[in-house]
Design a protein around this motif. Structure first.
Motif, mmCIF file in Angstrom:
data_model
loop_
_atom_site.group_PDB
_atom_site.id
_atom_site.type_symbol
_atom_site.label_atom_id
_atom_site.label_comp_id
_atom_site.label_asym_id
_atom_site.label_seq_id
_atom_site.Cartn_x
_atom_site.Cartn_y
_atom_site.Cartn_z
ATOM 1 N N ALA A 243 0.825 -1.211 0.000
ATOM 2 C CA ALA A 243 0.000 0.000 0.000
ATOM 3 C C ALA A 243 0.854 1.253 0.000
ATOM 4 C CB ALA A 243 -0.937 -0.008 1.213
ATOM 5 N N ARG A 244 1.942 1.265 0.780
ATOM 6 C CA ARG A 244 2.775 2.470 0.860
ATOM 7 C C ARG A 244 3.371 2.822 -0.499
ATOM 8 N NH1 ARG A 244 8.104 3.721 1.888
ATOM 9 N NH2 ARG A 244 8.441 5.650 3.088
ATOM 10 N N GLN A 245 3.901 1.808 -1.219
ATOM 11 C CA GLN A 245 4.480 2.071 -2.545
ATOM 12 C C GLN A 245 3.411 2.493 -3.545
ATOM 13 O OE1 GLN A 245 5.033 -0.460 -0.590
ATOM 14 N NE2 GLN A 245 7.198 -1.123 -0.575
ATOM 15 N N ILE A 246 2.212 1.901 -3.415
ATOM 16 C CA ILE A 246 1.127 2.243 -4.350
ATOM 17 C C ILE A 246 0.721 3.704 -4.176
ATOM 18 C CG2 ILE A 246 -1.293 1.786 -4.932
ATOM 19 C CD1 ILE A 246 -0.783 -1.154 -4.128
ATOM 20 N N PHE A 247 0.523 4.117 -2.921
ATOM 21 C CA PHE A 247 0.103 5.501 -2.685
ATOM 22 C C PHE A 247 1.219 6.493 -3.015
ATOM 23 C CE2 PHE A 247 -3.082 3.394 0.065
ATOM 24 C CZ PHE A 247 -4.209 3.944 -0.504
ATOM 25 N N GLN A 248 2.465 6.076 -2.842
ATOM 26 C CA GLN A 248 3.579 6.947 -3.218
ATOM 27 C C GLN A 248 3.593 7.173 -4.731
ATOM 28 O OE1 GLN A 248 5.462 8.363 -0.944
ATOM 29 N NE2 GLN A 248 6.635 9.545 -2.440
ATOM 30 N N ALA A 249 3.265 6.129 -5.515
ATOM 31 C CA ALA A 249 3.217 6.267 -6.971
ATOM 32 C C ALA A 249 2.059 7.153 -7.414
ATOM 33 C CB ALA A 249 3.103 4.882 -7.607
ATOM 34 N N MET A 250 0.945 7.114 -6.661
ATOM 35 C CA MET A 250 -0.225 7.907 -7.046
ATOM 36 C C MET A 250 -0.216 9.308 -6.446
ATOM 37 S SD MET A 250 -3.430 5.217 -7.008
ATOM 38 C CE MET A 250 -3.327 4.901 -5.239
ATOM 39 N N ARG A 251 0.746 9.614 -5.589
ATOM 40 C CA ARG A 251 0.746 10.901 -4.888
ATOM 41 C C ARG A 251 0.720 12.109 -5.842
ATOM 42 N NH1 ARG A 251 1.403 12.468 0.185
ATOM 43 N NH2 ARG A 251 2.177 14.567 0.603
ATOM 44 N N PRO A 252 1.516 12.108 -6.955
ATOM 45 C CA PRO A 252 1.439 13.264 -7.868
ATOM 46 C C PRO A 252 0.041 13.472 -8.447
ATOM 47 C CG PRO A 252 3.402 11.960 -8.318
ATOM 48 C CD PRO A 252 2.580 11.167 -7.364
ATOM 49 N N VAL A 253 -0.682 12.363 -8.688
ATOM 50 C CA VAL A 253 -2.040 12.492 -9.241
ATOM 51 C C VAL A 253 -2.977 13.064 -8.173
ATOM 52 C CG1 VAL A 253 -3.923 11.299 -10.413
ATOM 53 C CG2 VAL A 253 -1.572 10.519 -10.717
ATOM 54 N N PHE A 254 -2.800 12.638 -6.915
ATOM 55 C CA PHE A 254 -3.578 13.232 -5.821
ATOM 56 C C PHE A 254 -3.384 14.744 -5.795
ATOM 57 C CE2 PHE A 254 -3.897 8.957 -4.008
ATOM 58 C CZ PHE A 254 -5.129 8.985 -3.389
ATOM 59 N N ALA A 255 -2.114 15.165 -5.900
ATOM 60 C CA ALA A 255 -1.811 16.600 -5.836
ATOM 61 C C ALA A 255 -2.432 17.341 -7.014
ATOM 62 C CB ALA A 255 -0.304 16.812 -5.810
ATOM 63 N N ASP A 256 -2.309 16.762 -8.228
ATOM 64 C CA ASP A 256 -2.893 17.412 -9.415
ATOM 65 C C ASP A 256 -4.410 17.493 -9.294
ATOM 66 O OD1 ASP A 256 -0.386 17.674 -10.465
ATOM 67 O OD2 ASP A 256 -0.534 15.924 -11.781
ATOM 68 N N PHE A 257 -5.011 16.424 -8.775
ATOM 69 C CA PHE A 257 -6.467 16.388 -8.650
ATOM 70 C C PHE A 257 -6.959 17.489 -7.702
ATOM 71 C CE2 PHE A 257 -10.261 14.754 -6.421
ATOM 72 C CZ PHE A 257 -11.109 14.602 -7.503
ATOM 73 N N VAL A 258 -6.340 17.576 -6.532
ATOM 74 C CA VAL A 258 -6.760 18.593 -5.568
ATOM 75 C C VAL A 258 -6.494 19.991 -6.113
ATOM 76 C CG1 VAL A 258 -6.316 19.554 -3.275
ATOM 77 C CG2 VAL A 258 -6.483 17.090 -3.581
ATOM 78 N N GLN A 259 -5.391 20.173 -6.822
ATOM 79 C CA GLN A 259 -5.084 21.487 -7.394
ATOM 80 C C GLN A 259 -6.159 21.910 -8.400
ATOM 81 O OE1 GLN A 259 -1.340 21.692 -9.458
ATOM 82 N NE2 GLN A 259 -1.275 23.915 -9.401
ATOM 83 N N GLU A 260 -6.619 20.956 -9.228
ATOM 84 C CA GLU A 260 -7.668 21.273 -10.200
ATOM 85 C C GLU A 260 -8.974 21.632 -9.492
ATOM 86 O OE1 GLU A 260 -7.792 21.599 -13.452
ATOM 87 O OE2 GLU A 260 -5.674 21.201 -13.760
ATOM 88 N N VAL A 261 -9.286 20.902 -8.427
ATOM 89 C CA VAL A 261 -10.521 21.206 -7.672
ATOM 90 C C VAL A 261 -10.408 22.581 -7.024
ATOM 91 C CG1 VAL A 261 -11.967 20.520 -5.727
ATOM 92 C CG2 VAL A 261 -11.069 18.783 -7.282
ATOM 93 N N GLN A 262 -9.249 22.877 -6.419
ATOM 94 C CA GLN A 262 -9.060 24.184 -5.790
ATOM 95 C C GLN A 262 -9.151 25.306 -6.815
ATOM 96 O OE1 GLN A 262 -5.236 23.392 -3.932
ATOM 97 N NE2 GLN A 262 -6.164 23.329 -1.897
ATOM 98 N N ARG A 263 -8.596 25.087 -8.005
ATOM 99 C CA ARG A 263 -8.653 26.123 -9.039
ATOM 100 C C ARG A 263 -10.106 26.379 -9.464
ATOM 101 N NH1 ARG A 263 -5.503 23.897 -12.522
ATOM 102 N NH2 ARG A 263 -3.610 24.940 -11.842
ATOM 103 N N SER A 264 -10.895 25.325 -9.589
ATOM 104 C CA SER A 264 -12.290 25.489 -9.980
ATOM 105 C C SER A 264 -13.090 26.211 -8.898
ATOM 106 C CB SER A 264 -12.925 24.126 -10.271
ATOM 107 O OG SER A 264 -12.312 23.507 -11.376
ATOM 108 N N LEU A 265 -12.881 25.815 -7.635
ATOM 109 C CA LEU A 265 -13.612 26.477 -6.547
ATOM 110 C C LEU A 265 -13.165 27.922 -6.388
ATOM 111 C CD1 LEU A 265 -13.722 23.647 -3.846
ATOM 112 C CD2 LEU A 265 -15.382 24.210 -5.623
ATOM 113 N N GLY A 266 -11.868 28.185 -6.621
ATOM 114 C CA GLY A 266 -11.391 29.564 -6.571
ATOM 115 C C GLY A 266 -12.020 30.417 -7.658
#
Length: 628
Positions: A243-266
C-alpha cells in the motif's frame, strides 16, 4: 405507454452500466430494481470497439429488465456537453425566453442551429437578480450517443447532463434548498470529474479532465504493469501489503487532482463574492480510493462525506443489504430516475425536439382515434340530414338561382381586388431587412472594449489595480497614473445633413459637441458613412493633467484608429479634449477648490490645451471631457 409513476434512470459510464428503477409513493420514492453491470473492458481501453461494447451491455440489460411501460431517462457525460451561466437583467418574466435565446447564441461556441439546448432559470425569493444556466450538446454528438439505444430498440424519453443528474439526486435526497450551506459535489468518474456547486438554491458546473484512469496510468508507469493489472492494484490498494508504494506512486495524481478542484472552486468564488462553501459530497467509483476523502478534507478545509445510501429512497427485501455497496456509483442514475418522476430541481432536457414531438404525438394517438370516430359519426349524421334537406332544396332551387349568382359575382369582385392588392407587394424588401437584422451588433461591445484599452493606455501602477489601500496610499496622489471614467454618452451624426457655422445639423435636432467637428471628416467617403460622437467624462489625479491624457489615452486612440478587427474607424482630432477642469487638493498644502468652467455655449470651447497649455496645478485631480 409509459407509466408516469415509475421511471428508469440509466447511466452508461466508462467502467459500467448503472441503472435504477424507482416508483413514486405517497411519502417519497421506492427502489424497485437496480443494476450495476461492469463492462468486460473499460471503454477507454486502446483498440476497443466502444460502440459495440456499449450496445452489448445495453442488450444484456434489456434481456433482464422490461422497460416498455416506464419512463426512461439517460445522461451524457459532462465532458461531452457544455454548461454556461449568465445573469439576466430584471425583465418581465414573459420576455425571459427571448433574452435566454439571445444569451445562448452568445454563450454557445457553435451555431445555434447545430446544437440541442435547454435552460434553467435560478432566482431567489425576494431578489430581483435572475441567473440562467444554459446546457447544450452538438446535434452530431447527441445523435451518435442516442444511436446506441436506438440500435438495441430501447426507447429514450429524456436526456440530460450527468452532473445535473447528480445535483438532482443530492438536492432531493439531502433536501438542499436556498437555506442550505454552500455544498460542493464531486462525481469522480473514470475519465473526468464533475464539480457541482450548490449555494443559495443556485447551481454551477465544471468538468475536470482528470479521473480514475489518471491514477491507474500512474501505477502503469511506476510498476511497468498492464492497464488491467494496474486497475486491479488500484482497487485493492487499501488492503495490499504494498500500500505504501502504491500511494507513493499515485501521490502526484492526488496533488494534481486537488489542485484542479481548488482552481475550480477559486474561480467560482471569484464569480460569487462572499461565497462560503462548507462541505463536500463525493460520489463515483473512484471516490472509493482509500485516502482520497481524507486528502481532500485536509487540502480544502471543509467537511467531506461519502454517501453509502440514499436517505429518501425506500428499499426492502434482500436487495437492501447489497444496495449500500452500490449507492456511491448510482447517484447519476438516481437523479435521472427522479427527473423521470418529475421530482428534479433542474429539469433541463436536451433530447432532440423532433423526438419529443414524436413522443407527444404518439401519446395523443388514442385521443385522436376517439376524435376521428366522433367525426365519422358526425359525418354520417350530416349526410342523412343533407339528403333530407336536398329534397327540399331541389324544389326551391329555381327560385334561389338569381340570389346565388348575385353572391358569386360579389365574391368574384372581392377576389379580384385581393389579387390586385397582393400583386402590388414586393416581399424582397422585408427579406432584405430581416437578413441585415444582425449587422453591426458588435459595434458597441467593441467600442466599450476600446474605451477600456484607452484607459489602460496610461499604464497605471500595478498597486492602483489592486484593493490594497496602504499600497495605493504609498504612491503620491499627483504621481498616480490613472483615469476614472464617470460617464460615456453618444450622439448620432447624420452624414447626409449639412452643418452650419454654429455646429448645428440642418434637418436634425442633434447638436454636435466636438470642438472641431468639420475636421473629423477627412474625406468624402468617410463623410457619407454613419457617425457617432462619443463623449467621455472622467477624472485623473495625475499632475500631468491634459498633457498626460493626450500623450497616453488619446494618443492610443489616434494610433489605433483604423483596425481590421473593428467595424468602425475612430476619428480623433489632435485637440481632442473639450475641457479640463483642475481641482486643487488639500493633502499637499493646497487649497481645495474647483476652477470655474468656461462658458460652453460654443461647442469648440475648452478649458486647456491637451498639450498642457494653461497649466494644471501639480497634484490636481483634473476632471476631463473627451469626445472621440
Amino acid at each position: 405507454m409509459a407509466r408516469k409513476n415509475e421511471s428508469w434512470g440509466i447511466e452508461v459510464g466508462a467502467n459500467a452500466l448503472k441503472a435504477i428503477h424507482l416508483a413514486r409513493t405517497e411519502d417519497g420514492v421506492e427502489v424497485l430494481e437496480y443494476e450495476v453491470m461492469p463492462f468486460k473492458k473499460i471503454l477507454t481501453t486502446p483498440d476497443l470497439n466502444v460502440d459495440e461494447a456499449i450496445e452489448v451491455g445495453l442488450d444484456q440489460f434489456l434481456s433482464k429488465h422490461d422497460l416498455s411501460r416506464t419512463t426512461v431517462m439517460v445522461s451524457v457525460p459532462g465532458h461531452l456537453a457544455l454548461a454556461r451561466f449568465a445573469k439576466l437583467p430584471p425583465v418581465d418574466p414573459k420576455k425571459i425566453p427571448d433574452i435566454v435565446k439571445f444569451e445562448a447564441v452568445q454563450q454557445i461556441p457553435f451555431p445555434i442551429d447545430q446544437v440541442e439546448w435547454d435552460y434553467q432559470v435560478f432566482q431567489q425569493q425576494d431578489s430581483p437578480d435572475v441567473e440562467v444556466g444554459i446546457f447544450a450538446i452538438t446535434k452530431d454528438r447527441v445523435m451518435k450517443f442516442l444511436s446506441h439505444y436506438r440500435n438495441v430498440g430501447m426507447r429514450v424519453d429524456g436526456l440530460t447532463l450527468s452532473p445535473l443528474a447528480v445535483y438532482n439526486a443530492m438536492a432531493y435526497d439531502r433536501k438542499l434548498d436556498e437555506d442550505s450551506p454552500g455544498t460542493v459535489m464531486l462525481d469522480v468518474g473514470t475519465t473526468s470529474t464533475d464539480v457541482i456547486v450548490m449555494e443559495s438554491g443556485q447551481v454551477w458546473l465544471r468538468t475536470l479532465p482528470i479521473g480514475g484512469n489518471n491514477f491507474t496510468e500512474a501505477l502503469v508507469r511506476a510498476f511497468k504493469l498492464s492497464f488491467h493489472k494496474a486497475e486491479k492494484l488500484k482497487r485493492d490498494a487499501g488492503t495490499s501489503k504494498y500500500a505504501r508504494q502504491i500511494f507513493q506512486a499515485m501521490r502526484p495524481v492526488f496533488a494534481d487532482f486537488v489542485q484542479e478542484v481548488q482552481r475550480s472552486l477559486g474561480y467560482y468564488q471569484s464569480l460569487k463574492r462572499g461565497a462560503e462553501l462548507k462541505r463536500l459530497i463525493g460520489v463515483g467509483s473512484t471516490f472509493r480510493l482509500p485516502g482520497l476523502a481524507k486528502f481532500l478534507k485536509q487540502q480544502l478545509q471543509m467537511d467531506v462525506t461519502r454517501p453509502n445510501r440514499f436517505k429518501r429512497a425506500k428499499i426492502e427485501g434482500k436487495q437492501e443489504s447489497d444496495f449500500a455497496d452500490h449507492a456511491l456509483n448510482l447517484a447519476t442514475a438516481y437523479g435521472l430516475a427522479l427527473q423521470g418522476l418529475g421530482l428534479e430541481v433542474v429539469h433541463a432536457n436536451i433530447l432532440p425536439r423532433y423526438i419529443i414531438s414524436q413522443r407527444l404525438w404518439k401519446a395523443k394517438q388514442p385521443m385522436f382515434a376517439a376524435a376521428a370516430a366522433l367525426v365519422v359519426a358526425a359525418v354520417i349524421g350530416a349526410a342523412v340530414n343533407l339528403w333530407i334537406k336536398q329534397t327540399s332544396y331541389d324544389s326551391s332551387a329555381g327560385r334561389n338561382t338569381a340570389k346565388i349568382q348575385s353572391v358569386i359575382s360579389r365574391g368574384q369582385v372581392f377576389a379580384d381586388k385581393w389579387e390586385e392588392i397582393s400583386a402590388g407587394e414586393d416581399p424582397r424588401m422585408k427579406i432584405e431587412n430581416l437578413r441585415h437584422i444582425h449587422d453591426y451588433r458588435d459595434v458597441w461591445p467593441k467600442l466599450m472594449e476600446d474605451l477600456n484599452l484607452a484607459v489602460m493606455a496610461v499604464k497605471p501602477q500595478p498597486e492602483l489595480l489592486e484593493a490594497d489601500a496602504d499600497a495605493i496610499s504609498a504612491i503620491p496622489r499627483r504621481q498616480r497614473r490613472r483615469l476614472y471614467i464617470e460617464s460615456v454618452s453618444s450622439a448620432y451624426r447624420n452624414p447626409s445633413a449639412q452643418t452650419d457655422a454654429a455646429g448645428t445639423r440642418r434637418g436634425s435636432s442633434t447638436r454636435l459637441i466636438t470642438d472641431e467637428s468639420d475636421t473629423l471628416e477627412s474625406d468624402t467617403a468617410t463623410a457619407k458613412r454613419p457617425q457617432f460622437v462619443i463623449t467621455v467624462k472622467g477624472t485623473t489625479p495625475h499632475a500631468g493633467g491634459a498633457a498626460f491624457i493626450s500623450n497616453t489615452s488619446i494618443k492610443w486612440r489616434q494610433d489605433t484608429a483604423d483596425r481590421a478587427d473593428r467595424p468602425y474607424r475612430i476619428l480623433t482630432t489632435e485637440n481632442a479634449l473639450v475641457w479640463i477642469d483642475p481641482v486643487g487638493t488639500s493633502d499637499e498644502g493646497r487649497t481645495s477648490g474647483t476652477v470655474d468652467r468656461p462658458d460652453r455655449r460654443s461647442a469648440g470651447t475648452r478649458r486647456s490645451s491637451p498639450r498642457g497649455g494653461g497649466g494644471d496645478p501639480p497634484g490636481a485631480a483634473a476632471p476631463f471631457k473627451s469626445p472621440t
